[in-house]
Design a protein around this motif. Structure first.
Motif, PDB file in Angstrom:
ATOM      1  N   LEU A   1      -0.885  -0.236 -12.119  1.00 24.81           N
ATOM      2  CA  LEU A   1      -2.174  -0.921 -12.120  1.00 24.81           C
ATOM      3  C   LEU A   1      -3.346  -0.014 -11.767  1.00 24.81           C
ATOM      4  O   LEU A   1      -4.500  -0.439 -11.827  1.00 24.81           O
ATOM      5  N   HIS A   2      -3.026   1.239 -11.368  1.00 19.06           N
ATOM      6  CA  HIS A   2      -4.054   2.212 -10.973  1.00 19.06           C
ATOM      7  C   HIS A   2      -4.905   1.665  -9.818  1.00 19.06           C
ATOM      8  O   HIS A   2      -6.138   1.721  -9.839  1.00 19.06           O
ATOM      9  N   VAL A   3      -4.201   1.130  -8.833  1.00 24.08           N
ATOM     10  CA  VAL A   3      -4.839   0.563  -7.648  1.00 24.08           C
ATOM     11  C   VAL A   3      -4.197   1.200  -6.413  1.00 24.08           C
ATOM     12  O   VAL A   3      -2.973   1.310  -6.351  1.00 24.08           O
ATOM     13  N   PRO A   4      -4.975   1.624  -5.420  1.00 29.01           N
ATOM     14  CA  PRO A   4      -4.394   2.280  -4.244  1.00 29.01           C
ATOM     15  C   PRO A   4      -3.637   1.312  -3.336  1.00 29.01           C
ATOM     16  O   PRO A   4      -3.887   0.102  -3.343  1.00 29.01           O
ATOM     17  N   ILE A   5      -2.716   1.876  -2.555  1.00 28.36           N
ATOM     18  CA  ILE A   5      -2.018   1.115  -1.522  1.00 28.36           C
ATOM     19  C   ILE A   5      -2.825   1.236  -0.233  1.00 28.36           C
ATOM     20  O   ILE A   5      -3.296   2.317   0.124  1.00 28.36           O
ATOM     21  N   TRP A   6      -2.954   0.135   0.462  1.00 32.65           N
ATOM     22  CA  TRP A   6      -3.719   0.095   1.708  1.00 32.65           C
ATOM     23  C   TRP A   6      -2.847  -0.496   2.803  1.00 32.65           C
ATOM     24  O   TRP A   6      -2.248  -1.558   2.610  1.00 32.65           O
ATOM     25  N   GLN A   7      -2.720   0.189   3.936  1.00 32.82           N
ATOM     26  CA  GLN A   7      -1.890  -0.292   5.040  1.00 32.82           C
ATOM     27  C   GLN A   7      -2.711  -0.337   6.342  1.00 32.82           C
ATOM     28  O   GLN A   7      -2.509   0.475   7.246  1.00 32.82           O
ATOM     29  N   PRO A   8      -3.636  -1.299   6.426  1.00 35.03           N
ATOM     30  CA  PRO A   8      -4.518  -1.369   7.597  1.00 35.03           C
ATOM     31  C   PRO A   8      -3.940  -2.182   8.756  1.00 35.03           C
ATOM     32  O   PRO A   8      -4.594  -2.353   9.776  1.00 35.03           O
ATOM     33  N   VAL A   9      -2.720  -2.701   8.565  1.00 35.76           N
ATOM     34  CA  VAL A   9      -2.114  -3.567   9.578  1.00 35.76           C
ATOM     35  C   VAL A   9      -0.729  -3.047   9.930  1.00 35.76           C
ATOM     36  O   VAL A   9       0.055  -2.678   9.040  1.00 35.76           O
ATOM     37  N   ILE A  10      -0.423  -3.007  11.214  1.00 30.16           N
ATOM     38  CA  ILE A  10       0.914  -2.640  11.660  1.00 30.16           C
ATOM     39  C   ILE A  10       1.573  -3.879  12.266  1.00 30.16           C
ATOM     40  O   ILE A  10       0.892  -4.839  12.651  1.00 30.16           O
ATOM     41  N   ARG A  11       2.889  -3.826  12.336  1.00 31.22           N
ATOM     42  CA  ARG A  11       3.640  -4.989  12.820  1.00 31.22           C
ATOM     43  C   ARG A  11       4.473  -4.624  14.031  1.00 31.22           C
ATOM     44  O   ARG A  11       5.214  -3.633  14.003  1.00 31.22           O
ATOM     45  N   SER A  12       4.354  -5.425  15.073  1.00 32.79           N
ATOM     46  CA  SER A  12       5.154  -5.191  16.274  1.00 32.79           C
ATOM     47  C   SER A  12       6.558  -5.739  16.062  1.00 32.79           C
ATOM     48  O   SER A  12       6.896  -6.196  14.969  1.00 32.79           O
TER      49      SER A  12
END
Length: 213
Positions: free
Chosen positions: A127-138
Motif C-alpha cells: 500500500l506504500h504506507v509507513p508502519i507507525w508504532q507510537p504505543v507500547i503494551r505492558s
C-alpha cells in the motif's frame, strides 16, 4: 536490479509451489490455489464493537482459524502471505500510517515476533504506507472471569504512549488478527486519540463469536 531479480525468483517459486492448504494445485500470489482461496470463510464486512466499526476479512472458522493459530503460536511464519492477502482482499481506507496491534515485551520474548507487525510490513509494501508504532503494551494478563467493565479497564491500563516515537499521523489503520469483544482495539483507539489521531480505522483478519455468560 536486485529487487527485480528477487521478484522474478519469487514468481518462479510460486509457479512450482503447491497450495499451502490442499498441497495439490499450484499456489497463486496469495500462496493458495484458486479453489482454496475462494472457499475461505469470507466475511468482507464491518462489525461494530464498543461503537467502533471494524473491517473483517473472514469468519473465525476452519481453515482460517487453524492457520491463524499455527502462525501465531507455532512459529509457522510461511502463512504470513496468506493472512496479509486476506486483509488486502477487503476495501481498506487510504491512511497515513499502519498501526499493528502491539504485544507486550513478555509476549514478544515468548513468541519471538509480533505476528501483526510481520503482516503489517507486507501491507506497508503493498500500500506504500509507513508502519507507525507510537504505543507500547505492558504485561498482558488473562481476561478470563472478568466482567465487561473489568475487561475494558484491564486492557486500557496495558496501553502506554511510546515517548520515543516522534512521528505524528492523524489518519491511521489499526491491524489485528482476531476480534471478539473488540476491547483491545477500543483501548488502542483511545490511546491513539490521546496522541492526536482524528481518523482511526481498524481491520482484522477474522471475527470470532462472543461467548455469552
Amino acid at each position: 536490479m536486485l529487487k527485480f531479480i528477487g521478484e522474478v525468483l519469487q514468481t518462479g517459486m510460486r509457479k512450482i509451489s503447491t497450495c499451502q492448504l490442499c498441497g495439490v494445485d499450484l499456489q497463486q500470489n496469495h500462496s493458495l490455489c484458486l479453489d482454496c482461496w475462494q472457499n475461505l470463510p469470507w466475511y468482507r464486512q464491518s462489525i461494530e464493537r464498543h461503537e467502533h466499526k471494524i473491517m473483517v476479512a473472514c469468519h473465525y472458522r476452519f481453515p482460517i482459524d487453524r492457520v491463524i493459530q499455527k502462525y501465531k503460536y507455532e512459529n509457522q511464519l510461511h502463512y504470513q502471505t496468506l493472512l496479509a492477502h486476506c486483509l488486502l482482499n477487503i476495501r481498506l481506507p487510504k491512511v497515513q500510517a499502519i498501526v499493528p496491534m502491539p504485544i507486550s515485551r513478555e509476549r514478544l520474548i515468548e513468541r519471538g515476533y509480533n505476528q501483526m507487525l510481520v503482516i503489517a510490513k507486507i501491507l506497508s509494501r503493498q500500500l506504500h504506507v509507513p508502519i507507525w508504532q507510537p504505543v507500547i503494551r505492558s504485561a498482558q494478563h488473562s481476561q478470563k472471569g472478568l466482567s465487561r467493565i473489568e475487561r475494558l479497564e484491564n486492557i486500557e491500563q496495558q496501553f502506554q504512549i511510546n515517548k520515543t516515537e516522534i512521528n505524528k499521523y492523524k489518519k491511521v489503520l489499526i491491524l489485528d488478527d482476531v476480534v471478539t469483544t473488540g476491547s483491545s482495539i477500543h483501548a488502542l483507539t483511545q490511546t491513539l486519540e490521546n496522541l492526536g489521531c482524528t481518523q482511526i480505522y481498524a481491520a482484522c483478519i477474522a471475527a470470532g463469536a462472543i461467548k455469552l455468560k
